[in-house]
Write a protein that holds these residues in place. Structure first.
Motif, mmCIF file in Angstrom:
data_model
loop_
_atom_site.group_PDB
_atom_site.id
_atom_site.type_symbol
_atom_site.label_atom_id
_atom_site.label_comp_id
_atom_site.label_asym_id
_atom_site.label_seq_id
_atom_site.Cartn_x
_atom_site.Cartn_y
_atom_site.Cartn_z
ATOM 1 N N PRO A 81 0.822 -1.205 0.000
ATOM 2 C CA PRO A 81 0.000 0.000 0.000
ATOM 3 C C PRO A 81 0.859 1.259 0.000
ATOM 4 O O PRO A 81 1.960 1.265 0.544
ATOM 5 C CB PRO A 81 -0.820 -0.112 1.294
ATOM 6 C CG PRO A 81 -0.142 -1.136 2.117
ATOM 7 C CD PRO A 81 0.713 -1.972 1.223
ATOM 8 N N ALA A 134 -4.410 -14.956 1.983
ATOM 9 C CA ALA A 134 -5.053 -13.664 2.244
ATOM 10 C C ALA A 134 -5.406 -12.955 0.934
ATOM 11 O O ALA A 134 -6.484 -12.361 0.802
ATOM 12 C CB ALA A 134 -4.140 -12.786 3.099
ATOM 13 N N TRP A 135 -4.526 -13.028 -0.041
ATOM 14 C CA TRP A 135 -4.774 -12.354 -1.319
ATOM 15 C C TRP A 135 -5.971 -12.973 -2.046
ATOM 16 O O TRP A 135 -6.819 -12.262 -2.584
ATOM 17 C CB TRP A 135 -3.534 -12.391 -2.205
ATOM 18 C CG TRP A 135 -3.686 -11.535 -3.408
ATOM 19 C CD1 TRP A 135 -3.880 -11.949 -4.688
ATOM 20 C CD2 TRP A 135 -3.691 -10.107 -3.437
ATOM 21 N NE1 TRP A 135 -4.002 -10.869 -5.530
ATOM 22 C CE2 TRP A 135 -3.884 -9.721 -4.784
ATOM 23 C CE3 TRP A 135 -3.551 -9.117 -2.475
ATOM 24 C CZ2 TRP A 135 -3.937 -8.388 -5.185
ATOM 25 C CZ3 TRP A 135 -3.597 -7.788 -2.866
ATOM 26 C CH2 TRP A 135 -3.794 -7.435 -4.208
ATOM 27 N N ARG A 138 -9.133 -11.922 -0.191
ATOM 28 C CA ARG A 138 -9.409 -10.527 -0.518
ATOM 29 C C ARG A 138 -10.017 -10.413 -1.908
ATOM 30 O O ARG A 138 -10.994 -9.701 -2.124
ATOM 31 C CB ARG A 138 -8.122 -9.703 -0.419
ATOM 32 C CG ARG A 138 -8.319 -8.229 -0.726
ATOM 33 C CD ARG A 138 -7.270 -7.661 -1.673
ATOM 34 N NE ARG A 138 -7.108 -8.316 -2.938
ATOM 35 C CZ ARG A 138 -7.785 -8.014 -4.052
ATOM 36 N NH1 ARG A 138 -8.741 -7.118 -4.049
ATOM 37 N NH2 ARG A 138 -7.533 -8.642 -5.175
ATOM 38 N N ALA A 143 -12.543 -7.040 -2.117
ATOM 39 C CA ALA A 143 -12.127 -6.015 -1.163
ATOM 40 C C ALA A 143 -10.960 -5.210 -1.746
ATOM 41 O O ALA A 143 -10.244 -5.692 -2.626
ATOM 42 C CB ALA A 143 -11.712 -6.667 0.149
ATOM 43 N N PRO A 144 -10.747 -4.004 -1.257
ATOM 44 C CA PRO A 144 -9.608 -3.213 -1.727
ATOM 45 C C PRO A 144 -8.289 -3.959 -1.517
ATOM 46 O O PRO A 144 -8.163 -4.754 -0.570
ATOM 47 C CB PRO A 144 -9.667 -1.947 -0.849
ATOM 48 C CG PRO A 144 -11.074 -1.872 -0.373
ATOM 49 C CD PRO A 144 -11.545 -3.295 -0.257
ATOM 50 N N ALA A 146 -5.423 -3.358 -0.183
ATOM 51 C CA ALA A 146 -4.748 -3.289 1.115
ATOM 52 C C ALA A 146 -5.396 -4.185 2.165
ATOM 53 O O ALA A 146 -4.782 -4.463 3.205
ATOM 54 C CB ALA A 146 -4.709 -1.852 1.617
ATOM 55 N N ARG A 147 -6.582 -4.708 1.922
ATOM 56 C CA ARG A 147 -7.268 -5.533 2.924
ATOM 57 C C ARG A 147 -6.587 -6.877 3.171
ATOM 58 O O ARG A 147 -6.852 -7.528 4.169
ATOM 59 C CB ARG A 147 -8.735 -5.748 2.539
ATOM 60 C CG ARG A 147 -9.576 -4.507 2.645
ATOM 61 C CD ARG A 147 -9.658 -3.951 4.062
ATOM 62 N NE ARG A 147 -10.345 -4.894 4.911
ATOM 63 C CZ ARG A 147 -10.006 -5.143 6.171
ATOM 64 N NH1 ARG A 147 -8.995 -4.545 6.728
ATOM 65 N NH2 ARG A 147 -10.685 -6.018 6.876
ATOM 66 N N TRP A 148 -5.698 -7.295 2.292
ATOM 67 C CA TRP A 148 -4.991 -8.549 2.521
ATOM 68 C C TRP A 148 -4.152 -8.493 3.801
ATOM 69 O O TRP A 148 -3.910 -9.523 4.426
ATOM 70 C CB TRP A 148 -4.105 -8.915 1.329
ATOM 71 C CG TRP A 148 -2.819 -8.145 1.271
ATOM 72 C CD1 TRP A 148 -2.612 -6.946 0.659
ATOM 73 C CD2 TRP A 148 -1.562 -8.520 1.842
ATOM 74 N NE1 TRP A 148 -1.311 -6.542 0.816
ATOM 75 C CE2 TRP A 148 -0.641 -7.501 1.537
ATOM 76 C CE3 TRP A 148 -1.129 -9.609 2.572
ATOM 77 C CZ2 TRP A 148 0.691 -7.530 1.944
ATOM 78 C CZ3 TRP A 148 0.200 -9.649 2.984
ATOM 79 C CH2 TRP A 148 1.096 -8.616 2.671
ATOM 80 N N GLU A 150 -4.680 -7.665 6.884
ATOM 81 C CA GLU A 150 -5.247 -8.106 8.154
ATOM 82 C C GLU A 150 -5.892 -9.492 8.083
ATOM 83 O O GLU A 150 -6.515 -9.935 9.040
ATOM 84 C CB GLU A 150 -6.261 -7.081 8.657
ATOM 85 C CG GLU A 150 -5.677 -5.690 8.844
ATOM 86 C CD GLU A 150 -4.498 -5.631 9.819
ATOM 87 O OE1 GLU A 150 -4.415 -6.478 10.739
ATOM 88 O OE2 GLU A 150 -3.642 -4.754 9.640
ATOM 89 N N LEU A 151 -5.749 -10.178 6.957
ATOM 90 C CA LEU A 151 -6.336 -11.516 6.806
ATOM 91 C C LEU A 151 -5.280 -12.565 7.136
ATOM 92 O O LEU A 151 -4.580 -13.061 6.266
ATOM 93 C CB LEU A 151 -6.876 -11.704 5.391
ATOM 94 C CG LEU A 151 -8.052 -10.816 5.022
ATOM 95 C CD1 LEU A 151 -8.352 -10.930 3.534
ATOM 96 C CD2 LEU A 151 -9.271 -11.201 5.842
#
Length: 195
Positions: A81, A134-135, A138, A143-144, A146-148, A150-151
């Motif tokens: 990000p 996570a990717w 996401r 999802a946007p 950058a949301r990866w 926190e997953l």
């Protein structure tokens, strides 16, 4: 309607050198027992040793199912990000634009190869790492990018995504550790309170 079912798995617990530990081997065996109840067509794995070993343990309990490497599953940072959250700022120190672009290309290749419907009903296990899981989650949730961040997912936790023609991806299960006894859960996470 045919669906492509992806069973996303983070490799078992590993040592600092990236080799599977005895705990990671046991986690992989327990996950394999769970997956053996499914009509698995293929097991794909990252080329890194911890994922390769986990996949071989899983494949040994799935007779006749091919176990193969897929470079797209390698551990990498899929998105850097522009303004990372403060907790992540130090993590991204030193990522130059060329390295960030290479990570994005690998993430795009991962999505292109696996995050799409198949011509026939398929059930594929992908043994990979926390960031690719996570990717893909996401991506499935649209999802946007950058949301990866926190997953997070635990070692040998199971995530399931289904892809159908003409429909959005369906996240069926996320980070399920039900196949693991309490003492083998939550590896791969930092310290903290666990549910």
């Amino acid at each position: 309607m045919a669906a492509r079912h992806l069973y996303l798995v983070r490799h078992g617990a590993a040592d600092p050198f990236g080799e599977l530990t005895a705990v990671g081997e046991r986690q992989s065996e327990l996950l394999a027992d769970r997956l053996a109840r499914l009509p698995v067509d293929a097991v794909w794995h990252s080329p890194l040793p911890r994922a390769r070993r986990s996949a071989r343990i899983i494949g040994a309990r799935l007779p006749g199912v091919p176990v193969r490497a897929a470079d797209e599953l390698v551990d990498n940072v899929p998105h850097v990000p522009q303004d990372p959250p403060p907790a992540w700022a130090g993590f991204f120190d030193g990522y130059d634009p060329a390295e960030a672009a290479a990570g994005r290309r690998r993430a795009d290749a991962l999505v292109e190869r696996f995050a799409r419907p198949a011509a026939t009903e398929t059930h594929e296990v992908l043994v990979t790492h926390a960031y690719p899981v996570a990717w893909l989650v996401r991506h499935a949730l649209d999802a946007p990018p950058a949301r990866w961040l926190e997953l997070a997912c635990g070692n040998t936790a199971l995530t399931v995504i289904a892809y159908h023609d003409g429909a959005a991806p369906a996240l069926r299960v996320y980070n399920d550790m039900g196949h693991l006894p309490d003492d083998l859960r939550w590896t791969g996470f930092g310290p903290g309170v666990r549910p």
